[in-house]
Write a protein that holds these residues in place. Sequence first.
Motif, mmCIF file in Angstrom:
data_model
loop_
_atom_site.group_PDB
_atom_site.id
_atom_site.type_symbol
_atom_site.label_atom_id
_atom_site.label_comp_id
_atom_site.label_asym_id
_atom_site.label_seq_id
_atom_site.Cartn_x
_atom_site.Cartn_y
_atom_site.Cartn_z
ATOM 1 N N GLN A 14 9.541 6.123 19.987
ATOM 2 C CA GLN A 14 9.833 5.051 20.922
ATOM 3 C C GLN A 14 10.419 3.853 20.200
ATOM 4 N N ALA A 15 11.344 3.175 20.919
ATOM 5 C CA ALA A 15 11.918 1.938 20.391
ATOM 6 C C ALA A 15 12.216 1.021 21.570
ATOM 7 N N VAL A 16 12.296 -0.265 21.300
ATOM 8 C CA VAL A 16 12.491 -1.247 22.373
ATOM 9 C C VAL A 16 13.880 -1.132 22.991
ATOM 10 N N ASN A 17 14.900 -1.022 22.174
ATOM 11 C CA ASN A 17 16.270 -1.046 22.680
ATOM 12 C C ASN A 17 16.964 0.308 22.677
ATOM 13 N N HIS A 19 17.760 4.184 20.120
ATOM 14 C CA HIS A 19 17.640 4.872 18.845
ATOM 15 C C HIS A 19 19.013 5.152 18.264
ATOM 16 N N VAL A 34 18.191 2.211 25.916
ATOM 17 C CA VAL A 34 17.165 2.154 26.949
ATOM 18 C C VAL A 34 17.830 1.913 28.305
ATOM 19 N N ASP A 35 17.458 2.709 29.304
ATOM 20 C CA ASP A 35 18.049 2.628 30.645
ATOM 21 C C ASP A 35 19.565 2.738 30.608
#
Length: 194
Positions: A14-17, A19, A34-35
Motif C-alpha cells: 500500500q502507498a498513499v499516492n 506505486h 490511487v483512484d
Amino acid sequence: FINDTATAGQFIIQAVNGHDIKHSNGDLAIRTLVDGSTSLYYDNSKKLETTSGGITATGNVIASNDLEIPNDSGKIKLGASSDLKIYHDGTYNTLAGANLLVRNAAANETLIYAVENGSAELWYDNSKKFETKNYGIQLSDYLYMDDGKEIRMGNDQDLKIYFDGTDTFFKNHSSGSTYHRARVNWQVGVNATD
C-alpha cells in the motif's frame, strides 16, 4: 526479492499516492495511481494505460487470436477524429465514413471508390469502368453481354435489344410504333457492314 510462502491470504503493498516498480537501471516498468490509471512500460516508454473508459495503447497492438467485440453496439474507430467506423449492428456489417477507398494489397491500385453524397466507382486494373451519376450511370468502356442476353427498356420491358449469336434483334412488344429519328439535315443509315 520478495517471497511470500503463505498458503492463504493476500500479499498487499500500500502507498498513499500510488506505486512505481522500476528496473535496476531506474527505468519504469509499472506505475499505479490511487483512484487512477495503471500503466505498463517497455524500455521506460509507456505502452498500455487503463482509463475510466477502458484502456489506451501506444504503438502497435499484435493479437495472436481474434479481436472480439461481443455486442451489437461496439465499434472499431479509426482516424484522429474517429472518421472511419467498422461495426456490426445485429443486422448489417458496416463500414462508415465520408469517403471509401478500397485498394489492392500493395496500395497502388484502386478497386472501389465511393464519395459521400456523390458517386460510386468500380475499377479494373486501376482503370475506372463504372460510375454512378446523379442522372444514372456512366460506363468508361464497352458494355459486354453474352449471346441471347437482352437489354430491356420501359416499365413493362417492352423494348428488347439483343444478339442471339447470329442475328441482331430490336423488338417492340408494346402497342405503339418504333421510330428511328435524326435531327434536321442529319441522315440515318442502315448498312450491312461496320
